[in-house]
Scaffold this active site. Structure first.
Site, PDB file in Angstrom:
ATOM      1  N   ARG A  61     -12.965  15.456 -33.889  1.00  0.00           N
ATOM      2  CA  ARG A  61     -12.364  16.559 -33.145  1.00  0.00           C
ATOM      3  C   ARG A  61     -12.861  17.826 -33.824  1.00  0.00           C
ATOM      4  NH1 ARG A  61      -9.927  14.664 -28.237  1.00  0.00           N
ATOM      5  NH2 ARG A  61     -12.161  14.592 -28.082  1.00  0.00           N
ATOM      6  N   PHE A 117     -18.691  14.697 -26.249  1.00  0.00           N
ATOM      7  CA  PHE A 117     -18.295  13.868 -27.400  1.00  0.00           C
ATOM      8  C   PHE A 117     -18.247  12.382 -27.087  1.00  0.00           C
ATOM      9  CE2 PHE A 117     -13.993  13.324 -25.789  1.00  0.00           C
ATOM     10  CZ  PHE A 117     -13.866  14.432 -24.960  1.00  0.00           C
ATOM     11  N   ASP A 139       2.051  20.467 -20.333  1.00  0.00           N
ATOM     12  CA  ASP A 139       1.314  19.219 -20.549  1.00  0.00           C
ATOM     13  C   ASP A 139       2.271  18.327 -21.335  1.00  0.00           C
ATOM     14  OD1 ASP A 139      -0.133  17.071 -21.424  1.00  0.00           O
ATOM     15  OD2 ASP A 139      -1.972  18.197 -21.760  1.00  0.00           O
ATOM     16  N   TYR A 163       0.842  -1.201   0.000  1.00  0.00           N
ATOM     17  CA  TYR A 163       0.000   0.000   0.000  1.00  0.00           C
ATOM     18  C   TYR A 163       0.878   1.251   0.000  1.00  0.00           C
ATOM     19  CZ  TYR A 163      -3.796   3.184   0.884  1.00  0.00           C
ATOM     20  OH  TYR A 163      -4.704   4.198   0.753  1.00  0.00           O
ATOM     21  N   LYS A 211       0.231   7.816 -23.231  1.00  0.00           N
ATOM     22  CA  LYS A 211       0.680   8.175 -24.584  1.00  0.00           C
ATOM     23  C   LYS A 211       2.185   7.888 -24.702  1.00  0.00           C
ATOM     24  CE  LYS A 211      -3.280  10.616 -24.261  1.00  0.00           C
ATOM     25  NZ  LYS A 211      -4.138  10.575 -23.063  1.00  0.00           N
ATOM     26  N   PHE A 249      -7.345  21.546 -24.317  1.00  0.00           N
ATOM     27  CA  PHE A 249      -7.623  20.128 -24.422  1.00  0.00           C
ATOM     28  C   PHE A 249      -8.838  19.865 -23.543  1.00  0.00           C
ATOM     29  CE2 PHE A 249      -7.531  15.659 -23.391  1.00  0.00           C
ATOM     30  CZ  PHE A 249      -7.631  15.171 -24.677  1.00  0.00           C
ATOM     31  N   THR A 250      -9.678  18.914 -23.992  1.00  0.00           N
ATOM     32  CA  THR A 250     -10.990  18.700 -23.358  1.00  0.00           C
ATOM     33  C   THR A 250     -10.920  18.556 -21.831  1.00  0.00           C
ATOM     34  OG1 THR A 250     -10.720  16.363 -23.893  1.00  0.00           O
ATOM     35  CG2 THR A 250     -12.021  17.687 -25.427  1.00  0.00           C
TER      36      THR A 250
END
Ligand code: F0G
Length: 462
Positions: A386, A453, A219, A76, A262, A128-129
């Site tokens: 998009r 979306f 980001d 943990y 990514k 970005f969303t």
């Protein structure tokens, strides 16, 4: 005799495990698409042949990463894998502190809650969303300060992800630096077509924000892909390694949010990394509330290990050359047959320009959504809208946001598909292009409140 085409980007791996693909008939896909409300997010993956919905969490891990999974220390608190990941983040990204999160938006949530006060502004190089939504939920207002070229799919500029420093300076003048929570610099810029930001721009951003005492949050989701473009396109970086370029990019920022799903070649995971002691203290407190203890952040030990190993693989030049080489291969073939795509070709995806592809479909008839549906119908290939659907509604007026770009994203998972798959994709786009004049738009029949979306449903216009 003809000369052979060059294959200098050939995949730097061989395949050890395979996952069968399922082919379907057109009638089958017609039914599946109707049931999914013509929204590719609502399709079942078993009904998809080649899945280009996203490059997020869809990567193939290496044997080395899978071996690391067996070394997951499922404690943990204080697991070995946390310390390994922390060391890798410190070494390759250069930040002092690591706060793991279940994925990128977990990190966005933490930093937004910590740094944004209601009424603040958060400028960034295109929205970005999830990033913008977390900023809004914290009471902030996102302001787009990307260069104008980013909104022009035909502009061939090498760094269309750059921040327009004049736009930013004007915002600072108008609202005052105290009302600016921080600046987000995304590398690469997803919604602009995977376009990179230059090192010079990051350096100048640092100078400007330093003068006004404003923080910069990177980001870093696809920063390694961005580093490749800097190496290819920016004078003075030709001889630098990808790892050196990445470190320098991060050095001009105060913190980064990261979706490891990514660049980092894993299926789940993310982090917030930063230098400031006080912000770290606060993030370490908050992560326990929303994600999990500060040494696991919602991830299993094995996930932390896979991400730690992924960092080292992701910065290898052979890897990144092949990764972006594959995307460029598809893009160049599409261009050669006259398909309108966003140029220059981005790092993680090809973006079809639906406005030029389907000029007869009005923006409120959802051209990009329509084109994504048609591509699935044609070939079983899944892509993503998009455009106006992704852009959502204005938080105050409730009106649709009308983005300049209406794009369909063909996103390439890392190390997953072969060149033959790429050829199938090109042929499918060509087939839809050949019958483009018959295609009609759609209407919305259901719309959820947040990030619409993902779940909006449509019907075809008669
Ligand atoms: N920032 C960027 C630039 C992204 O592309 C994403 C995710 C995130 C943040 C959020 O990360 O999904 O791990 O919470 N993009 C995915 C995509 C969903 O398909 O482009 P997350």
């Amino acid at each position: 005799m003809q000369k052979l085409e060059k294959r200098s980007w050939a995949e730097p791996f061989k395949i050890k495990v395979v996952e069968p693909l399922r082919m379907t008939t057109r009638e089958y896909r017609e039914r599946a698409l109707k049931e999914a409300g013509y929204n590719t997010f609502l399709l079942r993956s078993r009904d998809v042949y080649i899945d280009l919905l996203t490059d997020s969490g869809t990567n193939a891990m290496s044997d080395n990463q899978w071996a690391g999974m067996m070394l997951g220390d499922e404690a943990y608190a204080g697991s070995e894998n946390f310390y390994h990941l922390e060391a890798m983040v410190q070494q390759y990204y250069g930040y002092k502190y690591l706060v793991p999160t279940h994925q990128g938006r977990g990190a966005e949530h933490l930093i937004s809650q910590i740094l944004i006060k209601p009424g603040d502004y958060v400028p960034g190089n295109m929205y970005f969303t999830t990033t913008r939504l977390h900023q809004e939920l914290a009471g902030g207002t996102f302001v787009d300060v990307i260069v104008d070229a980013a909104h022009d799919p035909e502009d061939l500029g090498p760094f269309k992800g750059n921040i327009d420093l004049e736009k930013l300076a004007k915002l600072i003048d108008r609202v005052g630096s105290k009302r600016i929570a921080y600046v987000t610099a995304a590398a690469t810029v997803n919604m602009a077509g995977g376009q990179p930001i230059s090192m010079q721009n990051l350096r100048e951003l640092r100078e400007l924000t330093n003068r006004h005492n404003i923080k910069v949050v990177l980001d870093a989701t696809r920063a390694i892909e961005n580093a490749w473009f800097i190496k290819q396109r920016e004078a003075g970086y030709e001889q630098h390694s990808i790892a050196q370029i990445l470190r320098e990019m991060c050095s001009y920022t105060d913190a980064c949010t990261m979706s490891g799903k990514k660049d980092l070649l894993v299926n789940i995971g993310g982090f917030l990394a930063l230098n400031d002691d006080e912000i770290f203290e606060e993030a370490r407190n908050l992560v326990v509330v929303y994600e999990g203890l500060h040494t696991y952040g919602g991830l299993a030990g094995r996930d932390l290990e896979a991400m730690a190993r992924g960092i080292e693989e992701a910065v290898q030049e052979d890897h990144i050359r092949a990764r972006i080489g594959q995307v460029e291969y598809v893009g160049e073939r599409l261009l050669s047959i006259g398909i309108p795509i966003v140029q220059p070709i981005g790092g993680h995806a090809i973006f079809l320009d639906a406005k030029r592809f389907l000029p007869q479909v009005k923006q409120l008839e959802f051209p990009a959504q329509t084109l994504a549906a048609e591509l699935y119908l044609e070939s079983g290939i899944r892509t993503m809208e998009r455009g106006i659907v992704s852009a959502g509604r204005n938080a105050e007026t409730g009106e649709h946001n009308f983005p300049k770009l209406e794009l369909v994203r063909l996103t390439f998972p890392r190390r997953v598909y072969t060149q033959a798959h790429c050829d199938v994709v090109t042929e499918a786009v060509e087939a839809v292009h050949d019958r483009r004049e018959e295609i009609r738009g759609m209407e919305m029949v259901y719309e959820p409140k947040y990030l619409r979306f993902f779940q909006t449903r449509f019907e075809k216009l008669k």
